[in-house]
Design a protein around this motif. Sequence first.
Motif, mmCIF file in Angstrom:
data_model
loop_
_atom_site.group_PDB
_atom_site.id
_atom_site.type_symbol
_atom_site.label_atom_id
_atom_site.label_comp_id
_atom_site.label_asym_id
_atom_site.label_seq_id
_atom_site.Cartn_x
_atom_site.Cartn_y
_atom_site.Cartn_z
ATOM 1 N N GLU A 1 -4.932 -3.811 4.080
ATOM 2 C CA GLU A 1 -4.848 -4.273 5.466
ATOM 3 C C GLU A 1 -6.198 -4.179 6.154
ATOM 4 N N SER B 1 -8.406 2.064 -0.891
ATOM 5 C CA SER B 1 -8.774 1.136 0.174
ATOM 6 C C SER B 1 -7.557 0.288 0.515
ATOM 7 N N SER B 2 -7.038 0.453 1.718
ATOM 8 C CA SER B 2 -5.862 -0.310 2.126
ATOM 9 C C SER B 2 -6.150 -1.803 2.092
ATOM 10 N N GLU C 1 -1.344 7.389 7.473
ATOM 11 C CA GLU C 1 -0.980 6.523 6.344
ATOM 12 C C GLU C 1 -2.191 6.201 5.481
ATOM 13 N N TRP C 2 -3.274 5.819 6.113
ATOM 14 C CA TRP C 2 -4.441 5.345 5.368
ATOM 15 C C TRP C 2 -5.341 6.447 4.844
ATOM 16 N N GLN D 1 -3.544 10.423 1.589
ATOM 17 C CA GLN D 1 -4.282 10.179 0.338
ATOM 18 C C GLN D 1 -4.946 11.433 -0.212
ATOM 19 N N GLY E 1 -8.376 -2.998 8.930
ATOM 20 C CA GLY E 1 -8.228 -1.838 9.793
ATOM 21 C C GLY E 1 -8.246 -2.156 11.274
ATOM 22 N N VAL F 1 -6.907 1.979 13.876
ATOM 23 C CA VAL F 1 -7.243 2.975 12.852
ATOM 24 C C VAL F 1 -6.612 4.312 13.194
ATOM 25 N N PHE G 1 0.857 -1.192 0.000
ATOM 26 C CA PHE G 1 0.000 0.000 0.000
ATOM 27 C C PHE G 1 0.889 1.236 0.000
ATOM 28 N N HIS H 1 -2.920 4.404 12.426
ATOM 29 C CA HIS H 1 -2.559 4.381 11.003
ATOM 30 C C HIS H 1 -3.285 5.459 10.198
ATOM 31 N N VAL I 1 -12.159 3.210 4.897
ATOM 32 C CA VAL I 1 -11.424 2.706 6.054
ATOM 33 C C VAL I 1 -12.321 1.717 6.776
ATOM 34 N N VAL J 1 -11.704 7.584 0.169
ATOM 35 C CA VAL J 1 -10.955 6.649 1.007
ATOM 36 C C VAL J 1 -11.929 5.831 1.842
#
Length: 587
Positions: A66, A63-64, A80-81, A85, A68, A74, A15, A77, A39, A37
């Motif tokens: 990973e 969409s990561s 990052e997530w 973006q 969440g 959450v 990602f 991160h 999450v 985005v």
Amino acid sequence: MRSIVAVLLIVVGLFTANAPTRGQADASPGPRLPRVVLVGDSIRLGYAPRVAERLSGKAVVVSSPENGGDSANVLAHLDEWVVRQKPDVVHLNCGLHDLKRAKQDGRHQVEINGYIDNLRKIVARIREATDAALVFADTTPILDERHARRGGDFDRIEADVKRYNSAAITAMRDLGVPVHDLHWVVEQGAPETMLGPDGTHYTPAGSDRLSEAVADCVLRQVTVHRYRPLPRPASGPEAAVEYRKTEAQRDALVPEAYRRLKFGEFRIPADAGAWKEQRPKILQTVVDSLGDLPPRPSPPRARIISRELRPGYTLEKIALSNGVDGEVSALMLVPEGRKASMPAILWLHSSTPDKTQVIIPGTNGGAESLGETFVRAGYAVLSPDAYWHGDRAGTGPSGTAESGRTEQEDLFKLNLWLGRTLWGMFVRDDQVALDYLCSRPEVDVSRIGATGISMGSTRAWWLAAVDERVAAVVAVACLTRYQNLIAHGELRAHGVYYFANGLLRHFDSEGVLALIAPRPFLALTGDLDAGSPADGVRALERSVGGAYKALGMGDRFRSILYPEVGHVYTPEMRAEMLAWFERWLRP
């Protein structure tokens, strides 16, 4: 090629700040697509690829790969997530891991107070670091028996889902964040069939249903977030001078043959008895001018696609079958906590943008969205899309190959071949919406008003003319007498959708408007509005006002012609509209 790279990045679990979900690399030319985005936990991982497919060409979905996890993860991160973006919209879902209860000691992974504290920090960070629109999705249901059979060292129960959701909804209401009610979506869609054997995760069909709701929700947030109003028409003394000068120039260009056209004449009834005799023939003429319209579905056929819990009201996205060529997409706003049946407003949008404008702040003459103003006053609101607008764009005879004016013109041509007018199909669709509104148990069917600006204004008064279920009307910035439009060379002011067949052989729009009598009708028009020439408005005031007076109901008709005001919805107009409905729909 970049789309293929994006797929590979997700498959191998990498990602980066620029890696959208499957097939969503933003490589298209032209304006930048909005970035959405997503999450969430494993439920999000199930619906995200399908959301990306549904929004292809409309948004870049990030969409990561990973899971969440819980709210603490959450939060850890979030930069990052989400922040990196540079999103336009964030759809946030967490809670399923927080409420996991350890079998050994009965403790939740994140106790409810910690969960709410984390949610507040997440919202604060997103608002601090981005200008994205944020929507929170509540936790989806658990089937206790199925989940218990899975074994493992933790459990989840539906009672905790409801408890955590209730706390989260309260927090989001306090923070002014809309809640996407995915729990309700699943409950209405039969959880026993949508959920898989573990009672937590979804079948492919279940994930697809969630993706439909999520795609709808985020696209609505995108529309509101990215909305930019059209330039405000000129008003004031200097604008009036320029308008009169231009009007005179255009008048001089109208060929003599069009100036000499003869039109049917509306006879103002002498009294109530004369109108009782006159009205049926006028109504039949107006209905015939719309063409041979197909019967409407009875009873109404509707499905609720999505639901949002917003401060003071619930918003539902509805798809109404029109029984001919597809679905009429609509928004329904219902005030929170109302017990008795309530009055309702059928709000009809103009040519820009679509049904969503009813929830867009800074439009329709006020800082607050008009929909929220209505629900605070105690009205339910239904706002349907017209052809080629909103969710109906690209659903015409050539599908997604056309939109806008091309789609409008093709619909106009097709309907002529079929013996009906496009305007008739507009009115019919608004009746489909009215059918649905009347079917809602919250609505007092004797207190339904219709209103709109511009195209929506004309939709409102034509609908009321042919359908007596509309109890009161307010027409804003479009009260047009057609022969005056011709005399001023302003036919171009309205699209081809606007026209009915053969009407002027019998009478002008006063015949249509008089059919509303004795129901209350208010018109609010600027005298610099070329699409509604002021001399035509004055003529309508005399003839339609005369019909109301003949019935002894002169106080139920009012027209205000605002000096030095163009084609615009002003705060003064908004105040008059609200007062009119307050007077006539809330006795």
